[in-house]
Scaffold this motif. Structure first.
Motif, PDB file in Angstrom:
ATOM      1  N   ALA A 252       0.812  -1.217   0.000  1.00 52.12           N
ATOM      2  CA  ALA A 252       0.000   0.000   0.000  1.00 52.12           C
ATOM      3  C   ALA A 252       0.848   1.271   0.000  1.00 52.12           C
ATOM      4  CB  ALA A 252      -0.927   0.005   1.210  1.00 52.12           C
ATOM      5  N   LEU A 253       2.148   1.140   0.223  1.00 53.56           N
ATOM      6  CA  LEU A 253       3.018   2.309   0.179  1.00 53.56           C
ATOM      7  C   LEU A 253       3.060   2.877  -1.236  1.00 53.56           C
ATOM      8  CD1 LEU A 253       5.901   1.021   2.468  1.00 53.56           C
ATOM      9  CD2 LEU A 253       4.053   2.591   3.068  1.00 53.56           C
ATOM     10  N   LYS A 254       3.353   4.160  -1.353  1.00 53.68           N
ATOM     11  CA  LYS A 254       3.163   4.860  -2.620  1.00 53.68           C
ATOM     12  C   LYS A 254       4.144   4.444  -3.710  1.00 53.68           C
ATOM     13  CE  LYS A 254       0.924   9.041  -0.816  1.00 53.68           C
ATOM     14  NZ  LYS A 254       0.982  10.525  -0.715  1.00 53.68           N
ATOM     15  N   THR A 255       5.401   4.238  -3.354  1.00 56.32           N
ATOM     16  CA  THR A 255       6.413   3.989  -4.382  1.00 56.32           C
ATOM     17  C   THR A 255       7.268   2.777  -4.038  1.00 56.32           C
ATOM     18  OG1 THR A 255       8.158   5.339  -3.367  1.00 56.32           O
ATOM     19  CG2 THR A 255       6.550   6.486  -4.784  1.00 56.32           C
ATOM     20  N   ILE A 256       7.967   2.272  -5.052  1.00 52.34           N
ATOM     21  CA  ILE A 256       8.903   1.167  -4.842  1.00 52.34           C
ATOM     22  C   ILE A 256      10.015   1.590  -3.894  1.00 52.34           C
ATOM     23  CG2 ILE A 256      10.614  -0.308  -5.980  1.00 52.34           C
ATOM     24  CD1 ILE A 256       7.742  -1.176  -6.466  1.00 52.34           C
ATOM     25  N   ASP A 257      10.454   2.833  -3.990  1.00 49.09           N
ATOM     26  CA  ASP A 257      11.489   3.314  -3.068  1.00 49.09           C
ATOM     27  C   ASP A 257      11.009   3.286  -1.623  1.00 49.09           C
ATOM     28  OD1 ASP A 257      13.539   3.695  -4.838  1.00 49.09           O
ATOM     29  OD2 ASP A 257      13.095   5.797  -5.224  1.00 49.09           O
ATOM     30  N   ASP A 258       9.726   3.552  -1.414  1.00 41.59           N
ATOM     31  CA  ASP A 258       9.169   3.449  -0.069  1.00 41.59           C
ATOM     32  C   ASP A 258       9.140   1.996   0.404  1.00 41.59           C
ATOM     33  OD1 ASP A 258       8.691   6.200   0.061  1.00 41.59           O
ATOM     34  OD2 ASP A 258       6.680   5.998  -0.797  1.00 41.59           O
ATOM     35  N   MET A 259       8.875   1.089  -0.514  1.00 39.50           N
ATOM     36  CA  MET A 259       8.723  -0.328  -0.156  1.00 39.50           C
ATOM     37  C   MET A 259      10.050  -1.046   0.053  1.00 39.50           C
ATOM     38  SD  MET A 259       5.845  -1.525  -2.930  1.00 39.50           S
ATOM     39  CE  MET A 259       4.526  -0.432  -3.430  1.00 39.50           C
ATOM     40  N   LYS A 260      11.101  -0.638  -0.667  1.00 37.50           N
ATOM     41  CA  LYS A 260      12.300  -1.466  -0.748  1.00 37.50           C
ATOM     42  C   LYS A 260      12.989  -1.704   0.587  1.00 37.50           C
ATOM     43  CE  LYS A 260      15.604   2.207  -1.992  1.00 37.50           C
ATOM     44  NZ  LYS A 260      16.498   2.714  -3.055  1.00 37.50           N
ATOM     45  N   GLN A 261      12.823  -0.806   1.553  1.00 43.97           N
ATOM     46  CA  GLN A 261      13.451  -1.001   2.862  1.00 43.97           C
ATOM     47  C   GLN A 261      12.878  -2.207   3.599  1.00 43.97           C
ATOM     48  OE1 GLN A 261      12.297   2.124   5.774  1.00 43.97           O
ATOM     49  NE2 GLN A 261      10.862   2.826   4.188  1.00 43.97           N
ATOM     50  N   TYR A 262      11.731  -2.693   3.155  1.00 43.69           N
ATOM     51  CA  TYR A 262      11.092  -3.848   3.785  1.00 43.69           C
ATOM     52  C   TYR A 262      11.325  -5.139   3.007  1.00 43.69           C
ATOM     53  CZ  TYR A 262       8.768  -0.009   6.160  1.00 43.69           C
ATOM     54  OH  TYR A 262       8.513   1.143   6.866  1.00 43.69           O
TER      55      TYR A 262
ATOM     56  N   ALA B  16      15.348  -2.379  -7.313  1.00 47.54           N
ATOM     57  CA  ALA B  16      15.512  -1.090  -6.634  1.00 47.54           C
ATOM     58  C   ALA B  16      16.574  -1.151  -5.546  1.00 47.54           C
ATOM     59  CB  ALA B  16      14.182  -0.645  -6.034  1.00 47.54           C
ATOM     60  N   LEU B  17      16.789  -2.315  -4.974  1.00 47.21           N
ATOM     61  CA  LEU B  17      17.836  -2.477  -3.962  1.00 47.21           C
ATOM     62  C   LEU B  17      19.232  -2.461  -4.579  1.00 47.21           C
ATOM     63  CD1 LEU B  17      16.235  -5.198  -1.651  1.00 47.21           C
ATOM     64  CD2 LEU B  17      16.687  -2.808  -1.056  1.00 47.21           C
ATOM     65  N   GLY B  18      19.305  -2.567  -5.901  1.00 49.80           N
ATOM     66  CA  GLY B  18      20.603  -2.510  -6.576  1.00 49.80           C
ATOM     67  C   GLY B  18      21.189  -3.855  -6.927  1.00 49.80           C
ATOM     68  N   ILE B  19      20.403  -4.920  -6.761  1.00 45.48           N
ATOM     69  CA  ILE B  19      20.883  -6.258  -7.099  1.00 45.48           C
ATOM     70  C   ILE B  19      21.116  -6.362  -8.608  1.00 45.48           C
ATOM     71  CG2 ILE B  19      20.202  -8.694  -7.216  1.00 45.48           C
ATOM     72  CD1 ILE B  19      21.036  -7.862  -4.429  1.00 45.48           C
ATOM     73  N   GLN B  20      22.330  -6.819  -8.993  1.00 38.93           N
ATOM     74  CA  GLN B  20      22.639  -6.963 -10.422  1.00 38.93           C
ATOM     75  C   GLN B  20      21.878  -8.109 -11.065  1.00 38.93           C
ATOM     76  OE1 GLN B  20      26.693  -6.150 -12.072  1.00 38.93           O
ATOM     77  NE2 GLN B  20      27.344  -6.753 -10.021  1.00 38.93           N
ATOM     78  N   CYS B  21      21.820  -9.248 -10.358  1.00 43.13           N
ATOM     79  CA  CYS B  21      21.124 -10.410 -10.881  1.00 43.13           C
ATOM     80  C   CYS B  21      20.832 -11.367  -9.744  1.00 43.13           C
ATOM     81  CB  CYS B  21      21.926 -11.105 -11.987  1.00 43.13           C
ATOM     82  SG  CYS B  21      23.435 -11.906 -11.396  1.00 43.13           S
TER      83      CYS B  21
END
Length: 211
Positions: free
Chosen positions: A75-85, A125-130
């Protein structure tokens, strides 16, 4: 910043563009490719490297989409908001520890569960290459390609790898780890085009001359 270019790299570039590559100059935002009589500049995000190296985070079997991103955070607005979880039900500290360029190695059936597209978006979004795994859930695999996240199936690396170690991936050929080569299958060129573009939407915009 002029760099020497290997014969193999030059031949690969010439095969793709029918021009002779003689040098590359890179800064923080672009790669300038020098040909015989001129050069072109290409944004780094448009270059998909044939070889990547990264620190490894090891996860287990059956990492489902509820582990990747729990339902309550959708329900958070953006992927950047979600990625910390990301991965918080399994390892609450992991999202903060992952650095851009890291690689996930996992067991079988990675990405099982729901079809939510936020799962691969969070990983990217977390920066994982693969993500390298023994196998992937089919819908997650397709969603990942469509969002520009590279997935690689490899059946034996997981059994040998240790978290914190470094692996190198030679695209469509093999993975180098601890002096051993682990073969990987080649992705079809149409899927590689989507990944290089950064996802299906970007690939279609380029194809239709919108970018």
């Amino acid at each position: 910043c002029f760099l020497t270019v290997s014969a193999a790299s030059a031949q690969t570039y010439r095969t793709v563009t029918d021009k002779l590559l003689i040098g590359i100059c890179q800064n923080d935002t672009a790669i300038c490719i020098f040909e015989y009589d001129h050069y072109i500049c290409i944004e780094i995000e448009d270059i998909y490297m044939e070889k990547m190296t990264g620190k490894v985070w090891v996860l287990g079997d059956d990492i489902d989409t509820d582990i990747i991103i729990p339902t309550e955070y959708l329900a958070l607005k953006t992927i950047d908001d979600m990625k910390q979880y990301g991965f918080s039900p399994l390892r609450p500290e992991l999202a903060a520890q992952i650095k851009p360029g890291d690689i996930i190695v996992a067991g079988k059936n990675f990405g099982c569960g729901s079809s939510r597209e936020q799962a691969p978006e969070i990983i990217k979004a977390l920066g994982i290459q693969c993500v390298i795994a023994k196998s992937f859930a089919r819908i997650f695999f397709r969603n990942s390609i469509n969002n520009g996240l590279l997935l690689i199936e490899q059946p034996t690396l997981y059994d040998d790898i240790k978290e914190g170690d470094t692996v190198s991936v030679v695209m469509n050929e093999h993975i180098d780890y601890n002096g051993k080569e682990y073969p990987i299958a080649s992705l079809p060129e149409n899927l590689m085009d989507i990944i290089r573009a950064g996802g299906l939407v970007k690939a279609m915009r380029k194809l239709n001359g919108l970018d």
